[in-house]
Design a protein around this motif. Sequence first.
Motif, PDB file in Angstrom:
ATOM      1  N   TYR A  55       0.839  -1.201   0.000  1.00  0.00           N
ATOM      2  CA  TYR A  55       0.000   0.000   0.000  1.00  0.00           C
ATOM      3  C   TYR A  55       0.874   1.252   0.000  1.00  0.00           C
ATOM      4  CZ  TYR A  55      -4.423   2.421   0.448  1.00  0.00           C
ATOM      5  OH  TYR A  55      -5.529   3.201   0.201  1.00  0.00           O
ATOM      6  N   LYS A  56       1.695   1.322  -1.035  1.00  0.00           N
ATOM      7  CA  LYS A  56       2.688   2.386  -1.128  1.00  0.00           C
ATOM      8  C   LYS A  56       2.859   2.767  -2.587  1.00  0.00           C
ATOM      9  CE  LYS A  56       7.480   3.329   0.313  1.00  0.00           C
ATOM     10  NZ  LYS A  56       8.671   2.775   0.989  1.00  0.00           N
ATOM     11  N   TYR A  57       3.085   4.053  -2.856  1.00  0.00           N
ATOM     12  CA  TYR A  57       3.257   4.485  -4.242  1.00  0.00           C
ATOM     13  C   TYR A  57       4.712   4.272  -4.646  1.00  0.00           C
ATOM     14  CZ  TYR A  57       2.343   6.819  -8.595  1.00  0.00           C
ATOM     15  OH  TYR A  57       2.181   7.068  -9.920  1.00  0.00           O
ATOM     16  N   TYR A  58       4.931   3.314  -5.547  1.00  0.00           N
ATOM     17  CA  TYR A  58       6.255   3.051  -6.092  1.00  0.00           C
ATOM     18  C   TYR A  58       6.300   3.462  -7.561  1.00  0.00           C
ATOM     19  CZ  TYR A  58       7.674  -0.125  -2.231  1.00  0.00           C
ATOM     20  OH  TYR A  58       8.027  -0.675  -1.027  1.00  0.00           O
ATOM     21  N   ASP A  59       7.341   4.185  -7.960  1.00  0.00           N
ATOM     22  CA  ASP A  59       7.640   4.313  -9.379  1.00  0.00           C
ATOM     23  C   ASP A  59       8.299   3.011  -9.840  1.00  0.00           C
ATOM     24  OD1 ASP A  59       6.653   6.827 -10.042  1.00  0.00           O
ATOM     25  OD2 ASP A  59       8.432   7.848  -9.289  1.00  0.00           O
ATOM     26  N   MET A  60       8.471   2.863 -11.149  1.00  0.00           N
ATOM     27  CA  MET A  60       9.044   1.617 -11.663  1.00  0.00           C
ATOM     28  C   MET A  60      10.432   1.345 -11.099  1.00  0.00           C
ATOM     29  SD  MET A  60       7.935   1.297 -15.647  1.00  0.00           S
ATOM     30  CE  MET A  60       8.350   2.982 -16.069  1.00  0.00           C
ATOM     31  N   ASP A  61      11.273   2.370 -11.051  1.00  0.00           N
ATOM     32  CA  ASP A  61      12.628   2.147 -10.539  1.00  0.00           C
ATOM     33  C   ASP A  61      12.611   1.792  -9.057  1.00  0.00           C
ATOM     34  OD1 ASP A  61      11.811   4.780  -9.911  1.00  0.00           O
ATOM     35  OD2 ASP A  61      13.883   5.423  -9.658  1.00  0.00           O
ATOM     36  N   ASP A  62      11.685   2.419  -8.320  1.00  0.00           N
ATOM     37  CA  ASP A  62      11.573   2.126  -6.891  1.00  0.00           C
ATOM     38  C   ASP A  62      11.181   0.671  -6.655  1.00  0.00           C
ATOM     39  OD1 ASP A  62      12.111   4.776  -6.083  1.00  0.00           O
ATOM     40  OD2 ASP A  62      10.022   5.348  -6.415  1.00  0.00           O
ATOM     41  N   ILE A  63      10.262   0.167  -7.480  1.00  0.00           N
ATOM     42  CA  ILE A  63       9.796  -1.202  -7.259  1.00  0.00           C
ATOM     43  C   ILE A  63      10.862  -2.221  -7.639  1.00  0.00           C
ATOM     44  CG2 ILE A  63       8.634  -1.653  -9.468  1.00  0.00           C
ATOM     45  CD1 ILE A  63       7.504  -2.616  -5.906  1.00  0.00           C
ATOM     46  N   VAL A  64      11.662  -1.924  -8.677  1.00  0.00           N
ATOM     47  CA  VAL A  64      12.774  -2.830  -9.010  1.00  0.00           C
ATOM     48  C   VAL A  64      13.787  -2.837  -7.865  1.00  0.00           C
ATOM     49  CG1 VAL A  64      14.701  -3.259 -10.587  1.00  0.00           C
ATOM     50  CG2 VAL A  64      12.469  -2.561 -11.495  1.00  0.00           C
ATOM     51  N   GLU A  65      14.111  -1.651  -7.357  1.00  0.00           N
ATOM     52  CA  GLU A  65      15.024  -1.539  -6.212  1.00  0.00           C
ATOM     53  C   GLU A  65      14.489  -2.302  -5.007  1.00  0.00           C
ATOM     54  OE1 GLU A  65      18.328   0.465  -4.007  1.00  0.00           O
ATOM     55  OE2 GLU A  65      17.930  -0.119  -6.079  1.00  0.00           O
ATOM     56  N   ARG A  66      13.192  -2.139  -4.741  1.00  0.00           N
ATOM     57  CA  ARG A  66      12.555  -2.820  -3.598  1.00  0.00           C
ATOM     58  C   ARG A  66      12.559  -4.334  -3.790  1.00  0.00           C
ATOM     59  NH1 ARG A  66      11.462  -5.147   0.602  1.00  0.00           N
ATOM     60  NH2 ARG A  66       9.312  -5.604   1.180  1.00  0.00           N
ATOM     61  N   ALA A  67      12.286  -4.806  -5.010  1.00  0.00           N
ATOM     62  CA  ALA A  67      12.259  -6.244  -5.272  1.00  0.00           C
ATOM     63  C   ALA A  67      13.645  -6.859  -5.125  1.00  0.00           C
ATOM     64  CB  ALA A  67      11.694  -6.509  -6.673  1.00  0.00           C
ATOM     65  N   LEU A  68      14.670  -6.162  -5.625  1.00  0.00           N
ATOM     66  CA  LEU A  68      16.040  -6.663  -5.471  1.00  0.00           C
ATOM     67  C   LEU A  68      16.432  -6.711  -4.003  1.00  0.00           C
ATOM     68  CD1 LEU A  68      17.760  -4.746  -8.433  1.00  0.00           C
ATOM     69  CD2 LEU A  68      17.236  -7.196  -8.329  1.00  0.00           C
ATOM     70  N   GLU A  69      16.023  -5.704  -3.251  1.00  0.00           N
ATOM     71  CA  GLU A  69      16.303  -5.664  -1.813  1.00  0.00           C
ATOM     72  C   GLU A  69      15.557  -6.772  -1.084  1.00  0.00           C
ATOM     73  OE1 GLU A  69      16.078  -2.067   1.293  1.00  0.00           O
ATOM     74  OE2 GLU A  69      14.117  -2.861   0.742  1.00  0.00           O
ATOM     75  N   ALA A  70      14.277  -6.997  -1.441  1.00  0.00           N
ATOM     76  CA  ALA A  70      13.485  -8.062  -0.800  1.00  0.00           C
ATOM     77  C   ALA A  70      14.110  -9.420  -1.071  1.00  0.00           C
ATOM     78  CB  ALA A  70      12.051  -8.024  -1.307  1.00  0.00           C
ATOM     79  N   PHE A  71      14.607  -9.600  -2.286  1.00  0.00           N
ATOM     80  CA  PHE A  71      15.268 -10.879  -2.598  1.00  0.00           C
ATOM     81  C   PHE A  71      16.470 -11.098  -1.710  1.00  0.00           C
ATOM     82  CE2 PHE A  71      18.707 -13.057  -4.879  1.00  0.00           C
ATOM     83  CZ  PHE A  71      18.146 -14.325  -4.968  1.00  0.00           C
ATOM     84  N   GLU A  72      17.311 -10.083  -1.576  1.00  0.00           N
ATOM     85  CA  GLU A  72      18.535 -10.203  -0.783  1.00  0.00           C
ATOM     86  C   GLU A  72      18.251 -10.392   0.702  1.00  0.00           C
ATOM     87  OE1 GLU A  72      21.657 -10.476  -1.726  1.00  0.00           O
ATOM     88  OE2 GLU A  72      21.201 -10.267  -3.879  1.00  0.00           O
ATOM     89  N   LYS A  73      17.280  -9.665   1.232  1.00  0.00           N
ATOM     90  CA  LYS A  73      17.070  -9.636   2.687  1.00  0.00           C
ATOM     91  C   LYS A  73      16.003 -10.592   3.199  1.00  0.00           C
ATOM     92  CE  LYS A  73      18.658  -4.869   3.283  1.00  0.00           C
ATOM     93  NZ  LYS A  73      18.302  -3.499   3.759  1.00  0.00           N
ATOM     94  N   GLU A  74      14.996 -10.870   2.354  1.00  0.00           N
ATOM     95  CA  GLU A  74      13.870 -11.668   2.835  1.00  0.00           C
ATOM     96  C   GLU A  74      13.737 -13.026   2.171  1.00  0.00           C
ATOM     97  OE1 GLU A  74      10.210  -9.190   3.412  1.00  0.00           O
ATOM     98  OE2 GLU A  74      11.462  -7.619   2.496  1.00  0.00           O
ATOM     99  N   VAL A  75      14.205 -13.133   0.917  1.00  0.00           N
ATOM    100  CA  VAL A  75      14.048 -14.394   0.186  1.00  0.00           C
ATOM    101  C   VAL A  75      15.262 -15.296   0.383  1.00  0.00           C
ATOM    102  CG1 VAL A  75      13.740 -15.450  -2.085  1.00  0.00           C
ATOM    103  CG2 VAL A  75      12.539 -13.328  -1.516  1.00  0.00           C
ATOM    104  N   LYS A  76      16.453 -14.751   0.125  1.00  0.00           N
ATOM    105  CA  LYS A  76      17.676 -15.577   0.235  1.00  0.00           C
ATOM    106  C   LYS A  76      17.872 -16.077   1.656  1.00  0.00           C
ATOM    107  CE  LYS A  76      21.594 -14.335  -1.764  1.00  0.00           C
ATOM    108  NZ  LYS A  76      22.669 -13.453  -2.266  1.00  0.00           N
TER     109      LYS A  76
END
Length: 382
Positions: free
Chosen positions: A361-382
């Motif tokens: 529930y947050k306004y992400y631009d495209m670059d923000d969401i790619v940054e967030r997804a890469l961060e989620a992968f590193e911190k929450e998925v791996k």
Amino acid sequence: MFDYVIIGAGLSGSVIAERIANVLNQKVLIIEKRNHIGGNCYDYKDENNIIIHKYGPHLFHTDYKEVVDYLSNFTDWEIYHHRVLAFIDGKKVPIPFNLNTLYEVFPKTLAEKLERKLLGKYQYNSKVPILDLLKEEDQDLKFLANYIYEKVFKNYTAKQWGLKPEEIDPQVTARVPIYISRDNRYFTDKYQAVPKEGYTKIFERMLNHPNIKIMLNMDFKEVLSIDLESKKIYFMGQEFKGKLIFTGPIDELFEYKFGDLPYRSLDLKFERLNMEYFQEVATVNYPNDYDFTRITEFKHIHPTKSEKTTILKEYPKAYQPDRDIPYYPVFTRESQELYNRYKEDAEKFENLILVGRLAEYKYYDMDDIVERALEAFEKEVK
């Protein structure tokens, strides 16, 4: 059984799926409600060979070099600097409202006076939110603030959000500031471009991996459920021990137990015209006239030779669950409190990860969401 299940094949879900498949070498299933990948970034070529953004214009701009480097694995780029005009008092003038706009809407002597005062108060190349400028005590700056508020922000905001600007969270109103500059570009980020072959090709390449399986035309509720009591997730009737990455509406995941989160939606009206170009730039905003907020002409974004053109008129409207696409979260104090209740419940699930505009529930631009997804992968998925 899959190691990971991802709900949604938009940017956040696709980036995480690609990382799981290539970095972890594990299997991932993507469940997508629509009949295509790419989420709201989906585009296609129409009968006139013009690339059309099906869900409204998507312009890539960022200061994150790591995001550009990552996406460059899946596309070549065309440099593109977005310019927007606003139809005000019968004239099309540059926005964000800048020093050039002053001279378009006011007599030269008044424009010069206002420019001197703006440069005396604010740094050149700075951005000033309209709600801050309205607090100025100087009568000339107050006059300017009221003019911009009335002509550029007030009615556009009412159409877009169904609310007054002061009722909206400042992070939204600050997105379209007054720009103390002569730069007519809509964005000032270091990197501005569009993918050479369109956005859909990015997703096709990103998800082209034997570890990734995709189910299209599938509502996640048909194959997946969560037990609100035991805090367990079930997939195809069996307890799912892997990780669930959810990118859809969080209130839908939790069966609207606390109520519906508010969104704004859009009616998108495409028109094919027998002319080479319809307007001067890609996007023209209509803050005060007509029921639509803006017209986009896609040939300006992806130039192609054609004697015809395609335009898009956007009509904002209230969002109705299960009928409309939830484009924009409506940020108010009440909606944030409601989201926090859902988030607290989500945190009780050990194998649930929320990523994306709808899930967080947050306004992400495209670059923000790619940054967030890469961060989620590193911190929450791996």
